[in-house]
Design a protein around this motif. Sequence first.
Motif, PDB file in Angstrom:
ATOM      1  N   THR A 100       0.869  -1.179   0.000  1.00 50.94           N
ATOM      2  CA  THR A 100       0.000   0.000   0.000  1.00 50.94           C
ATOM      3  C   THR A 100       0.904   1.227   0.000  1.00 50.94           C
ATOM      4  OG1 THR A 100      -1.542  -1.258   1.313  1.00 50.94           O
ATOM      5  CG2 THR A 100      -1.834   1.136   1.281  1.00 50.94           C
ATOM      6  N   GLU A 110      -2.275  -5.006  -2.683  1.00 46.01           N
ATOM      7  CA  GLU A 110      -2.856  -6.217  -2.071  1.00 46.01           C
ATOM      8  C   GLU A 110      -4.172  -5.852  -1.388  1.00 46.01           C
ATOM      9  OE1 GLU A 110      -3.254  -6.873   1.247  1.00 46.01           O
ATOM     10  OE2 GLU A 110      -2.251  -5.164   2.168  1.00 46.01           O
ATOM     11  N   VAL A 124      -5.890  -8.439   0.782  1.00 54.63           N
ATOM     12  CA  VAL A 124      -6.327  -9.597   1.556  1.00 54.63           C
ATOM     13  C   VAL A 124      -6.629  -9.262   3.012  1.00 54.63           C
ATOM     14  CG1 VAL A 124      -5.080 -11.230   0.106  1.00 54.63           C
ATOM     15  CG2 VAL A 124      -4.008 -10.380   2.194  1.00 54.63           C
ATOM     16  N   LYS A 130      -6.661   1.922  -3.489  1.00 54.29           N
ATOM     17  CA  LYS A 130      -6.321   1.113  -2.306  1.00 54.29           C
ATOM     18  C   LYS A 130      -6.498   1.928  -1.015  1.00 54.29           C
ATOM     19  CE  LYS A 130      -4.637  -1.567   0.649  1.00 54.29           C
ATOM     20  NZ  LYS A 130      -4.881  -2.936   0.989  1.00 54.29           N
ATOM     21  N   GLU A 178     -10.189   2.393  -0.216  1.00 49.05           N
ATOM     22  CA  GLU A 178     -10.875   1.192   0.310  1.00 49.05           C
ATOM     23  C   GLU A 178     -10.739   1.137   1.835  1.00 49.05           C
ATOM     24  OE1 GLU A 178      -9.683  -1.308  -3.693  1.00 49.05           O
ATOM     25  OE2 GLU A 178      -8.914  -2.009  -1.777  1.00 49.05           O
ATOM     26  N   ASN A 179      -9.518   1.321   2.318  1.00 54.19           N
ATOM     27  CA  ASN A 179      -9.308   1.233   3.768  1.00 54.19           C
ATOM     28  C   ASN A 179      -9.856   2.457   4.500  1.00 54.19           C
ATOM     29  OD1 ASN A 179      -8.268  -1.294   3.669  1.00 54.19           O
ATOM     30  ND2 ASN A 179      -6.133  -0.695   3.782  1.00 54.19           N
ATOM     31  N   ILE A 228     -16.275   2.668  10.543  1.00 55.71           N
ATOM     32  CA  ILE A 228     -16.069   2.213  11.927  1.00 55.71           C
ATOM     33  C   ILE A 228     -16.102   3.430  12.863  1.00 55.71           C
ATOM     34  CG2 ILE A 228     -14.523   1.011  13.530  1.00 55.71           C
ATOM     35  CD1 ILE A 228     -13.469  -0.579  11.058  1.00 55.71           C
ATOM     36  N   LEU A 231     -21.401  -0.607  10.957  1.00 51.32           N
ATOM     37  CA  LEU A 231     -20.414  -1.573  11.439  1.00 51.32           C
ATOM     38  C   LEU A 231     -20.408  -1.601  12.973  1.00 51.32           C
ATOM     39  CD1 LEU A 231     -17.510  -0.949   8.909  1.00 51.32           C
ATOM     40  CD2 LEU A 231     -19.187  -2.775   8.890  1.00 51.32           C
ATOM     41  N   GLY A 290     -15.818  -0.614  18.747  1.00 53.02           N
ATOM     42  CA  GLY A 290     -14.797  -1.444  19.390  1.00 53.02           C
ATOM     43  C   GLY A 290     -13.865  -0.557  20.176  1.00 53.02           C
ATOM     44  N   GLY A 310     -11.196   0.601  19.241  1.00 55.83           N
ATOM     45  CA  GLY A 310     -10.416   1.417  18.313  1.00 55.83           C
ATOM     46  C   GLY A 310     -10.145   0.590  17.074  1.00 55.83           C
ATOM     47  N   VAL A 311      -9.361   1.138  16.173  1.00 54.32           N
ATOM     48  CA  VAL A 311      -9.084   0.452  14.912  1.00 54.32           C
ATOM     49  C   VAL A 311      -7.589   0.154  14.839  1.00 54.32           C
ATOM     50  CG1 VAL A 311      -9.015   0.766  12.415  1.00 54.32           C
ATOM     51  CG2 VAL A 311     -11.051   1.406  13.696  1.00 54.32           C
ATOM     52  N   CYS A 318      -3.236  -1.360   8.395  1.00 52.37           N
ATOM     53  CA  CYS A 318      -3.850  -0.835   7.166  1.00 52.37           C
ATOM     54  C   CYS A 318      -4.798   0.315   7.473  1.00 52.37           C
ATOM     55  CB  CYS A 318      -4.579  -1.964   6.470  1.00 52.37           C
ATOM     56  SG  CYS A 318      -3.557  -3.427   6.342  1.00 52.37           S
ATOM     57  N   LEU A 319      -5.933  -0.004   8.126  1.00 51.03           N
ATOM     58  CA  LEU A 319      -6.929   1.035   8.393  1.00 51.03           C
ATOM     59  C   LEU A 319      -6.373   2.140   9.280  1.00 51.03           C
ATOM     60  CD1 LEU A 319      -8.787  -1.135   7.193  1.00 51.03           C
ATOM     61  CD2 LEU A 319     -10.434  -0.597   8.953  1.00 51.03           C
ATOM     62  N   TYR A 353      -5.013  -7.154  17.387  1.00 54.86           N
ATOM     63  CA  TYR A 353      -5.789  -6.035  16.835  1.00 54.86           C
ATOM     64  C   TYR A 353      -7.168  -6.464  16.351  1.00 54.86           C
ATOM     65  CZ  TYR A 353      -5.268  -6.579  11.676  1.00 54.86           C
ATOM     66  OH  TYR A 353      -5.355  -6.990  10.367  1.00 54.86           O
ATOM     67  N   LYS A 354      -7.350  -7.764  16.118  1.00 56.28           N
ATOM     68  CA  LYS A 354      -8.688  -8.279  15.806  1.00 56.28           C
ATOM     69  C   LYS A 354      -8.761  -9.756  16.162  1.00 56.28           C
ATOM     70  CE  LYS A 354      -8.290  -9.169  10.856  1.00 56.28           C
ATOM     71  NZ  LYS A 354      -8.948  -8.913   9.581  1.00 56.28           N
TER      72      LYS A 354
HETATM   73  N1  SAJ Z   1     -13.098  -3.177  13.297  1.00 49.34           N
HETATM   74  C1  SAJ Z   1     -14.051  -2.581  14.119  1.00 49.34           C
HETATM   75  N2  SAJ Z   1     -15.358  -2.679  13.765  1.00 49.34           N
HETATM   76  C2  SAJ Z   1     -15.767  -3.349  12.640  1.00 49.34           C
HETATM   77  C3  SAJ Z   1     -14.799  -3.931  11.811  1.00 49.34           C
HETATM   78  C4  SAJ Z   1     -13.467  -3.838  12.171  1.00 49.34           C
HETATM   79  O1  SAJ Z   1     -13.727  -1.974  15.140  1.00 49.34           O
HETATM   80  O2  SAJ Z   1     -16.982  -3.407  12.400  1.00 49.34           O
HETATM   81  C5  SAJ Z   1     -11.667  -3.062  13.642  1.00 49.34           C
HETATM   82  C6  SAJ Z   1     -10.987  -4.413  13.886  1.00 49.34           C
HETATM   83  O3  SAJ Z   1     -11.225  -4.873  15.181  1.00 49.34           O
HETATM   84  C7  SAJ Z   1      -9.540  -4.040  13.635  1.00 49.34           C
HETATM   85  C8  SAJ Z   1      -9.634  -2.989  12.516  1.00 49.34           C
HETATM   86  O4  SAJ Z   1     -10.968  -2.539  12.536  1.00 49.34           O
HETATM   87  O5  SAJ Z   1      -8.942  -3.466  14.769  1.00 49.34           O
HETATM   88  C9  SAJ Z   1      -9.262  -3.464  11.141  1.00 49.34           C
HETATM   89  O6  SAJ Z   1      -9.744  -4.772  10.915  1.00 49.34           O
HETATM   90  P1  SAJ Z   1     -10.416  -5.250   9.535  1.00 49.34           P
HETATM   91  O7  SAJ Z   1     -10.783  -6.660   9.697  1.00 49.34           O
HETATM   92  O8  SAJ Z   1     -11.489  -4.311   9.143  1.00 49.34           O
HETATM   93  O9  SAJ Z   1      -9.310  -5.035   8.437  1.00 49.34           O
HETATM   94  P2  SAJ Z   1      -7.747  -5.403   8.282  1.00 49.34           P
HETATM   95  O10 SAJ Z   1      -6.963  -4.201   8.731  1.00 49.34           O
HETATM   96  O11 SAJ Z   1      -7.370  -6.699   8.861  1.00 49.34           O
HETATM   97  O12 SAJ Z   1      -7.671  -5.528   6.684  1.00 49.34           O
HETATM   98  C10 SAJ Z   1      -8.022  -4.418   5.863  1.00 49.34           C
HETATM   99  C11 SAJ Z   1      -8.969  -4.909   4.771  1.00 49.34           C
HETATM  100  N3  SAJ Z   1      -9.542  -3.765   4.076  1.00 49.34           N
HETATM  101  C12 SAJ Z   1     -10.874  -3.617   3.918  1.00 49.34           C
HETATM  102  O13 SAJ Z   1     -11.685  -4.403   4.326  1.00 49.34           O
HETATM  103  C13 SAJ Z   1     -11.312  -2.409   3.143  1.00 49.34           C
HETATM  104  C14 SAJ Z   1      -8.212  -5.819   3.805  1.00 49.34           C
HETATM  105  O14 SAJ Z   1      -9.032  -6.183   2.705  1.00 49.34           O
HETATM  106  C15 SAJ Z   1      -6.956  -5.117   3.276  1.00 49.34           C
HETATM  107  O15 SAJ Z   1      -6.202  -5.951   2.407  1.00 49.34           O
HETATM  108  C16 SAJ Z   1      -6.095  -4.786   4.477  1.00 49.34           C
HETATM  109  O16 SAJ Z   1      -6.827  -3.871   5.308  1.00 49.34           O
HETATM  110  C17 SAJ Z   1      -4.792  -4.170   3.989  1.00 49.34           C
HETATM  111  O17 SAJ Z   1      -3.760  -4.879   4.035  1.00 49.34           O
HETATM  112  O18 SAJ Z   1      -4.795  -3.028   3.506  1.00 49.34           O
END
Ligand code: SAJ
Length: 403
Positions: free
Chosen positions: A120, A151, A153, A204, A207-208, A215, A248, A251, A253-254, A258-259, A314-315
């Motif tokens: 990214t 990417e 994923v 890209k 998307e994030n 969130i 969504l 939580g 935090g995020v 990526c995000l 983190y998740k």
């Molecule tokens: N989270 C919340 N509430 C939600 C969903 C997620 O608080 O409803 C939090 C999670 O707990 C976590 C964070 O957000 O802390 C990010 O988790 P995630 O599962 O949403 O995403 P990542 O960071 O594991 O992966 C993201 C994905 N991007 C999108 O869905 C747009 C993935 O497809 C990307 O490839 C990845 O970023 C990346 O590498 O960029």
Amino acid sequence: MFNKKICVMGLGYIGLPTAAILATKGYNVIGVDISQSLVNTISKGEINILEPDLDIVVKSAINSNKLKVSLTPEEADVFFISVPTPFKESYKPDISYIESATKSILPYLRKGNLVILESTSPIGTTEYIGELLKESRLNIGKELFIAHAPERVLLGHTLKEIIENDRIIGGVNKKSSEVCKKFYNTFVKGEIFITDAKTAELTKLVENSYRDVNIAFANELDNICSKLDVNVWELIKLANKHPRVNILSPGPGVGGHCLAVDPWFIVDAAKDEAKLIKRARITNEARPDIITKRVLIHANRFKKPVVGALGISYKPDIDDIRESPALEVVEKLSKLDSIELLVHDPYIKSHKHLNFKTDDLNTIIEKSDILVLLVHHKEYFKIDKSRLREKILIDTRGIWESN
Ligand code: SAJ
């Protein structure tokens, strides 16, 4: 095609599974990383991250000799760059890993090579790689093809998503995009869309950022509900009954790499315009503090309460602690003398960066006056609720409060 040689720069969460998949497809792959210990681990057919089935695929790729690992690149037909892109002070993107990976492949480039940037990246990075690679004396776009293929994923689903996700490819020119698309078509089942490099980079990041903003909306609702004494989980469940509403989950935090990072690249590139994206980041970054304060409000009613923190990653159901808000809450709590902190995570038993040790789940449930659920790992859904009756529960993921 499959007798081609591929050089993958960076054997992290994306590089390693990509290298292993390409090797099992029949390509000769050389995986390169700057970490000697990682190279040693992978060369034994072992891995250092938790990702379903990755161990099996890596082992078979190494055993078949189709995947080799090294500290230095080699001549190849296709070069992948999949290294981290963190930010430095003031949220400025740090592309130094991309820069050094690019420079390190320079001596090995030949006519007809394809260089793919999967990391990214801030806007303009692909063009910049083109500038750096001019030193190869190859004609960029005619003799040396360069494209960004970000990417997409989701950790925990990496092997499936590398193959099945649709992909965006943006070359430094049309020919580069086409050469890159042809290569991806040999191992990706998803649809491949071609654009220019800048649009691919921004796609890209968008998307994030889209997910981060959504969130942040959920987290803001939780802040509002906490003030108004409304159950946020019930509120969201009911609002989502509307056919065009899909909120969504709030939580602590995020997290993740990526995000929590990528939206800042947009803010950096368009400070005055990216107001909502920046606001969302600030809202999400404030959450660990808000959750810590919630724990303290309850803790202050006891002399020295035992606080059990469940989850560090983190998740759910991964062992990744990058930018983890759960870890941030635990770190804040661990500095307080007014509480006794017990911590549990099924996937993280100890870690060199953690200044606390993790405990056994049953002991924590038994001893804690306050339980703060930070990550909804599968294991926590199995906790017998009758054991929680006497406890103060701070459920940041809604697994106990939502039903
Ligand atoms: N989270 C919340 N509430 C939600 C969903 C997620 O608080 O409803 C939090 C999670 O707990 C976590 C964070 O957000 O802390 C990010 O988790 P995630 O599962 O949403 O995403 P990542 O960071 O594991 O992966 C993201 C994905 N991007 C999108 O869905 C747009 C993935 O497809 C990307 O490839 C990845 O970023 C990346 O590498 O960029």
